[in-house]
Design a protein around this motif. Structure first.
Motif, PDB file in Angstrom:
ATOM      1  N   PHE A  35      67.459 -10.165  17.832  1.00  0.00           N
ATOM      2  CA  PHE A  35      66.647 -10.038  19.046  1.00  0.00           C
ATOM      3  C   PHE A  35      67.595 -10.190  20.234  1.00  0.00           C
ATOM      4  CE2 PHE A  35      64.073 -11.753  15.681  1.00  0.00           C
ATOM      5  CZ  PHE A  35      62.834 -11.154  15.811  1.00  0.00           C
ATOM      6  N   HIS A  36      67.267  -9.508  21.315  1.00  0.00           N
ATOM      7  CA  HIS A  36      68.111  -9.607  22.502  1.00  0.00           C
ATOM      8  C   HIS A  36      67.260  -9.803  23.746  1.00  0.00           C
ATOM      9  CE1 HIS A  36      70.089  -7.658  26.067  1.00  0.00           C
ATOM     10  NE2 HIS A  36      70.965  -8.596  25.745  1.00  0.00           N
ATOM     11  N   ILE A  37      67.678 -10.730  24.609  1.00  0.00           N
ATOM     12  CA  ILE A  37      67.028 -10.931  25.911  1.00  0.00           C
ATOM     13  C   ILE A  37      68.104 -11.179  26.955  1.00  0.00           C
ATOM     14  CG2 ILE A  37      64.906 -11.911  24.928  1.00  0.00           C
ATOM     15  CD1 ILE A  37      65.952 -14.683  25.913  1.00  0.00           C
ATOM     16  N   ASN A  38      67.750 -10.933  28.188  1.00  0.00           N
ATOM     17  CA  ASN A  38      68.584 -11.356  29.301  1.00  0.00           C
ATOM     18  C   ASN A  38      68.215 -12.795  29.666  1.00  0.00           C
ATOM     19  OD1 ASN A  38      70.123  -8.983  29.766  1.00  0.00           O
ATOM     20  ND2 ASN A  38      68.298  -8.022  30.678  1.00  0.00           N
ATOM     21  N   GLU A  39      69.170 -13.521  30.144  1.00  0.00           N
ATOM     22  CA  GLU A  39      68.968 -14.941  30.430  1.00  0.00           C
ATOM     23  C   GLU A  39      67.849 -15.180  31.431  1.00  0.00           C
ATOM     24  OE1 GLU A  39      71.570 -17.945  32.922  1.00  0.00           O
ATOM     25  OE2 GLU A  39      72.575 -17.479  31.021  1.00  0.00           O
ATOM     26  N   ASN A  40      67.606 -14.231  32.340  1.00  0.00           N
ATOM     27  CA  ASN A  40      66.648 -14.470  33.421  1.00  0.00           C
ATOM     28  C   ASN A  40      65.192 -14.546  32.965  1.00  0.00           C
ATOM     29  OD1 ASN A  40      66.410 -11.770  32.801  1.00  0.00           O
ATOM     30  ND2 ASN A  40      66.492 -11.036  34.913  1.00  0.00           N
ATOM     31  N   ILE A  41      64.890 -14.144  31.723  1.00  0.00           N
ATOM     32  CA  ILE A  41      63.502 -14.247  31.255  1.00  0.00           C
ATOM     33  C   ILE A  41      63.317 -15.449  30.319  1.00  0.00           C
ATOM     34  CG2 ILE A  41      63.190 -11.756  31.472  1.00  0.00           C
ATOM     35  CD1 ILE A  41      63.107 -11.668  28.374  1.00  0.00           C
ATOM     36  N   LEU A  42      64.383 -16.182  30.067  1.00  0.00           N
ATOM     37  CA  LEU A  42      64.286 -17.359  29.195  1.00  0.00           C
ATOM     38  C   LEU A  42      63.589 -18.501  29.927  1.00  0.00           C
ATOM     39  CD1 LEU A  42      65.147 -18.910  26.583  1.00  0.00           C
ATOM     40  CD2 LEU A  42      67.243 -19.545  27.811  1.00  0.00           C
ATOM     41  N   LYS A  43      62.589 -19.113  29.271  1.00  0.00           N
ATOM     42  CA  LYS A  43      61.859 -20.215  29.890  1.00  0.00           C
ATOM     43  C   LYS A  43      62.157 -21.563  29.225  1.00  0.00           C
ATOM     44  CE  LYS A  43      57.880 -19.686  31.796  1.00  0.00           C
ATOM     45  NZ  LYS A  43      56.443 -19.493  32.076  1.00  0.00           N
ATOM     46  N   SER A  44      62.211 -21.587  27.907  1.00  0.00           N
ATOM     47  CA  SER A  44      62.489 -22.865  27.237  1.00  0.00           C
ATOM     48  C   SER A  44      62.936 -22.637  25.804  1.00  0.00           C
ATOM     49  CB  SER A  44      61.241 -23.768  27.245  1.00  0.00           C
ATOM     50  OG  SER A  44      60.220 -23.203  26.437  1.00  0.00           O
ATOM     51  N   ILE A  45      63.631 -23.664  25.271  1.00  0.00           N
ATOM     52  CA  ILE A  45      64.052 -23.676  23.869  1.00  0.00           C
ATOM     53  C   ILE A  45      63.694 -25.040  23.295  1.00  0.00           C
ATOM     54  CG2 ILE A  45      65.955 -23.430  22.231  1.00  0.00           C
ATOM     55  CD1 ILE A  45      67.536 -21.996  24.410  1.00  0.00           C
ATOM     56  N   THR A  46      62.984 -25.036  22.172  1.00  0.00           N
ATOM     57  CA  THR A  46      62.681 -26.279  21.468  1.00  0.00           C
ATOM     58  C   THR A  46      62.962 -26.083  19.982  1.00  0.00           C
ATOM     59  OG1 THR A  46      60.352 -25.616  21.234  1.00  0.00           O
ATOM     60  CG2 THR A  46      60.914 -27.020  23.111  1.00  0.00           C
ATOM     61  N   GLY A  47      62.930 -27.196  19.246  1.00  0.00           N
ATOM     62  CA  GLY A  47      63.168 -27.123  17.813  1.00  0.00           C
ATOM     63  C   GLY A  47      64.625 -27.331  17.468  1.00  0.00           C
ATOM     64  N   SER A  48      64.982 -26.951  16.250  1.00  0.00           N
ATOM     65  CA  SER A  48      66.338 -27.154  15.743  1.00  0.00           C
ATOM     66  C   SER A  48      66.774 -25.924  14.973  1.00  0.00           C
ATOM     67  CB  SER A  48      66.378 -28.383  14.832  1.00  0.00           C
ATOM     68  OG  SER A  48      65.878 -29.525  15.488  1.00  0.00           O
ATOM     69  N   ILE A  49      68.050 -25.898  14.597  1.00  0.00           N
ATOM     70  CA  ILE A  49      68.590 -24.776  13.854  1.00  0.00           C
ATOM     71  C   ILE A  49      67.714 -24.483  12.630  1.00  0.00           C
ATOM     72  CG2 ILE A  49      70.159 -26.280  12.560  1.00  0.00           C
ATOM     73  CD1 ILE A  49      72.143 -23.908  12.515  1.00  0.00           C
ATOM     74  N   GLY A  50      67.430 -23.203  12.424  1.00  0.00           N
ATOM     75  CA  GLY A  50      66.541 -22.806  11.349  1.00  0.00           C
ATOM     76  C   GLY A  50      65.093 -22.788  11.753  1.00  0.00           C
ATOM     77  N   ASN A  51      64.769 -23.398  12.899  1.00  0.00           N
ATOM     78  CA  ASN A  51      63.380 -23.463  13.366  1.00  0.00           C
ATOM     79  C   ASN A  51      63.349 -23.631  14.882  1.00  0.00           C
ATOM     80  OD1 ASN A  51      60.565 -23.586  13.257  1.00  0.00           O
ATOM     81  ND2 ASN A  51      60.567 -25.805  12.916  1.00  0.00           N
ATOM     82  N   LEU A  52      63.944 -22.670  15.581  1.00  0.00           N
ATOM     83  CA  LEU A  52      63.994 -22.709  17.047  1.00  0.00           C
ATOM     84  C   LEU A  52      62.843 -21.903  17.626  1.00  0.00           C
ATOM     85  CD1 LEU A  52      67.833 -22.153  17.383  1.00  0.00           C
ATOM     86  CD2 LEU A  52      66.630 -24.200  18.161  1.00  0.00           C
ATOM     87  N   ASN A  53      62.198 -22.480  18.628  1.00  0.00           N
ATOM     88  CA  ASN A  53      61.116 -21.785  19.328  1.00  0.00           C
ATOM     89  C   ASN A  53      61.569 -21.466  20.738  1.00  0.00           C
ATOM     90  OD1 ASN A  53      59.109 -22.024  17.193  1.00  0.00           O
ATOM     91  ND2 ASN A  53      59.122 -24.206  17.656  1.00  0.00           N
ATOM     92  N   VAL A  54      61.670 -20.184  21.047  1.00  0.00           N
ATOM     93  CA  VAL A  54      62.169 -19.730  22.338  1.00  0.00           C
ATOM     94  C   VAL A  54      61.024 -19.068  23.099  1.00  0.00           C
ATOM     95  CG1 VAL A  54      63.858 -18.289  23.514  1.00  0.00           C
ATOM     96  CG2 VAL A  54      64.442 -19.351  21.315  1.00  0.00           C
ATOM     97  N   VAL A  55      60.704 -19.618  24.258  1.00  0.00           N
ATOM     98  CA  VAL A  55      59.646 -19.049  25.096  1.00  0.00           C
ATOM     99  C   VAL A  55      60.290 -18.172  26.158  1.00  0.00           C
ATOM    100  CG1 VAL A  55      57.722 -19.538  26.651  1.00  0.00           C
ATOM    101  CG2 VAL A  55      58.148 -21.036  24.681  1.00  0.00           C
ATOM    102  N   VAL A  56      59.832 -16.910  26.252  1.00  0.00           N
ATOM    103  CA  VAL A  56      60.353 -15.961  27.233  1.00  0.00           C
ATOM    104  C   VAL A  56      59.202 -15.414  28.073  1.00  0.00           C
ATOM    105  CG1 VAL A  56      62.307 -15.331  25.777  1.00  0.00           C
ATOM    106  CG2 VAL A  56      60.193 -14.009  25.633  1.00  0.00           C
ATOM    107  N   ASP A  57      59.554 -14.981  29.261  1.00  0.00           N
ATOM    108  CA  ASP A  57      58.580 -14.400  30.186  1.00  0.00           C
ATOM    109  C   ASP A  57      58.575 -12.884  29.998  1.00  0.00           C
ATOM    110  OD1 ASP A  57      57.017 -13.555  32.247  1.00  0.00           O
ATOM    111  OD2 ASP A  57      58.125 -14.576  33.834  1.00  0.00           O
ATOM    112  N   ASP A  58      57.502 -12.384  29.414  1.00  0.00           N
ATOM    113  CA  ASP A  58      57.365 -10.950  29.169  1.00  0.00           C
ATOM    114  C   ASP A  58      56.270 -10.399  30.068  1.00  0.00           C
ATOM    115  OD1 ASP A  58      57.432  -8.396  28.179  1.00  0.00           O
ATOM    116  OD2 ASP A  58      56.433  -8.870  26.290  1.00  0.00           O
ATOM    117  N   GLU A  59      56.703  -9.914  31.256  1.00  0.00           N
ATOM    118  CA  GLU A  59      55.762  -9.362  32.242  1.00  0.00           C
ATOM    119  C   GLU A  59      54.660 -10.369  32.549  1.00  0.00           C
ATOM    120  OE1 GLU A  59      54.412  -5.621  30.764  1.00  0.00           O
ATOM    121  OE2 GLU A  59      56.354  -4.629  31.072  1.00  0.00           O
TER     122      GLU A  59
END
Length: 567
Positions: free
Chosen positions: A120-144
């Motif tokens: 998966f690929h995103i630009n840094e400017n849409i990244l909102k948060s990262i939680t979890g740990s390796i193998g189970n990371l939850n990344v929240v992004v702003d999609d429109e």
């Protein structure tokens, strides 16, 4: 399992102990397992490269070298036997998030095989948060303007920001290279293991389930998301998979609720025994000494430790007293807790012996200087035969041995390691014992034999929870960031004392005199028109209802009228 192996690539001109397998043939033993080796060329639980460092640089006699090399092997075996760090595995799949602009994406794509990852690929400017740990990371992004959560195993983030640096499974190719990061990401998918570096005793934690936050030092110094606070319930939560094992939280923990599993207090105690008659040179594992050339004068014994931040005043004083020597600490970094601990010990040793306890060397020049100065300290040796003591208890007993029956003034503590002395205005203390209930390290306690409130200052962690819990005004205060180097610092100090009050009806002692008088002073004006109620203020819990009922039975009409009940 053969215990020890020594790879003899330098062709030693003297023999080693029969306990040590000496070889210059790697092939012959490549499938064998060992506990301690001087090189990582064999399958060994521990690699002790300080052994070659010692052989290369020591000025000990040949006879002493033979004995000390065996001692270094035994010391490392002791560390292995006493370690409590367990290994766990984590499933890591192929979902990889790439955070970068298009130019870096193109460079990255060139390095991978088609369909090697679920990419998966995103630009840094849409990244909102990262939680979890390796193998189970939850990344929240702003999609429109909608939050989308991506479930990811690992993240490759070019020019990674602080948020990513705290998470396990996040890698920045600009800190190393794309090839290096890809090698690590691939290795994690094949097999990801992590260790449990921390143990936790919530019963003496100065944060756990307290009304007010009196301590959260471990959270403040943690460089990752390993330790987080639950402020609502006042609980600490640990993510061992995110822990780097630096040990910074250990050295700032005031009570010893946290301990370092690879080298816990019991392990340090056992290892310190090997330094009897030697000058300890402590070196973190990360320090490269493979080509370091410095003269180790006679009796200097080097030892590598895992982690560079976990050493605190209690473990350091253990090494100091068991060896009877000053200690050299060769490191390129000092944690907040270790820095304060060294300052405390150096103040103590200057007051007693007119010498520093710990000589810190942060480069080769400083190491050379420290090794020239370091020496044994007459009268400083003390062997304490108890491995079970908690952090503050161990430090208190060892420090009391230094102080003896003399007064050496005061030592200043802080800003990260705190000691203190509780002081009580006895005239305002009712011995309600709220402070006793608040103290979970038994620094403040009550003695029912003589109705006293007592303090052992040496155990106080300066958390302040007793001060916050005291219901009286101008009663309990704390003299912070001080250690008094005098005998009473280690003994029971009487803070307040009172006589028990005897019930005026049955004579039973049921409360302290001050407590009864305080309540009576408040309630007497309210009960002024009712002598029976006023009398109950001086009665025990059994007699109070009896005399109230007796009064009612004698004249129920008057009683009902006083209560405003219509007849």
């Amino acid at each position: 399992m053969q215990e020890y192996i020594y790879y003899n690539k330098q062709n030693l001109d003297f023999p080693l102990s029969e306990k040590i397998l000496v070889t210059n043939n790697m092939i012959e033993y490549k499938d064998s397992d060992f506990i301690v080796s001087n090189t990582n060329l064999f399958n060994a639980e521990l690699v002790a490269d300080e052994i070659d460092f010692y052989i290369r640089n020591s000025q000990d006699t040949i006879a002493d070298k033979i004995k000390n090399i065996e001692k270094l092997y035994d010391l490392n075996e002791s560390r292995f036997d006493n370690a409590q760090d367990m290994t766990f595995s984590q499933d890591v799949e192929k979902k990889v998030l790439l955070i970068c602009d298009e130019s870096w994406k193109k460079e990255f794509i060139k390095k991978i095989v088609s369909n090697e990852f679920d990419l998966f690929h995103i630009n840094e400017n849409i990244l909102k948060s990262i939680t979890g740990s390796i193998g189970n990371l939850n990344v929240v992004v702003d999609d429109e303007d909608k939050d989308i959560t991506l479930n990811i195993d690992q993240i490759i983030w070019f020019d990674m920001k602080e948020e990513g640096k705290k998470q396990s499974g996040c890698f920045d190719p600009l800190e190393t290279s794309i090839d290096d990061v890809l090698a690590e990401v691939r290795a994690n998918i094949a097999n990801y293991e992590y260790r449990k570096f921390l143990s936790y005793d919530k019963t003496i934690c100065q944060y756990h389930e307290r009304r007010d936050e009196t301590c959260a030092k471990c959270v403040e110094v943690c460089p990752t998301t390993t330790i987080v606070k639950d402020d609502e319930n006042k609980h600490l939560h640990f993510s061992q998979i995110d822990c780097h094992g630096c040990g910074g939280c250990i050295s700032v923990c005031p009570s010893g609720a946290l301990d370092y599993t690879p080298s816990n207090r019991e392990s340090i105690y056992a290892m310190s025994k090997f330094f009897n008659g030697h000058i300890p040179l402590i070196i973190p594992q990360k320090m490269n000494i493979s080509s370091l050339e410095v003269a180790l004068k006679e009796n200097v014994l080097p030892f590598k430790i895992e982690g560079e931040k976990f050493l605190h005043e209690s473990t350091l004083l253990t090494i100091l007293q068991e060896s009877g020597s000053q200690v050299v600490f060769y490191t390129d970094f000092l944690s907040k807790g270790t820095t304060d601990s060294i300052s405390i010990l150096n103040q103590i040793y200057q007051a007693k012996y007119q010498k520093d306890a710990i000589l810190v060397a942060m480069n080769k020049e400083q190491l050379v200087d420290a090794l020239e100065k370091v020496d044994f300290i007459d009268g400083s040796k003390y062997q304490l035969n108890d491995m079970s003591l908690r952090k503050r208890e161990n430090f208190a007993i060892r420090l009391s041995k230094i102080v003896g029956e003399y007064n050496f003034g005061e030592v200043q503590t802080g800003p990260n390691v705190h000691y203190a002395k509780v002081e009580v205005n006895e005239s305002n203390c009712t011995l309600c014992l709220s402070c006793v209930g608040a103290c979970n390290v038994n620094a403040i306690f009550a003695d029912a034999k003589d109705n006293t409130l007592r303090l052992n200052p040496s155990l106080c962690t300066s958390c302040g929870y007793c001060e916050a819990s005291c219901p009286e005004s101008d009663c309990l205060t704390i003299k912070r960031d001080v250690i008094e180097l005098q005998p009473m610092w280690f003994k029971e100090n009487i803070l307040a004392q009172d006589k028990l009050f005897a019930c005026i009806e049955c004579g039973k002692e049921f409360a302290t005199t001050k407590a009864v008088e305080k309540i009576a002073k408040i309630m007497s004006p309210i009960f002024a028109n009712d002598p029976i109620k006023e009398k109950t203020l001086y009665c025990c819990e059994t007699c109070k209802p009896k005399i109230m009922m007796k009064s009612y039975m004698a004249n129920p009409t008057n009683y009902n009228n006083k209560q405003g009940i219509a007849i």
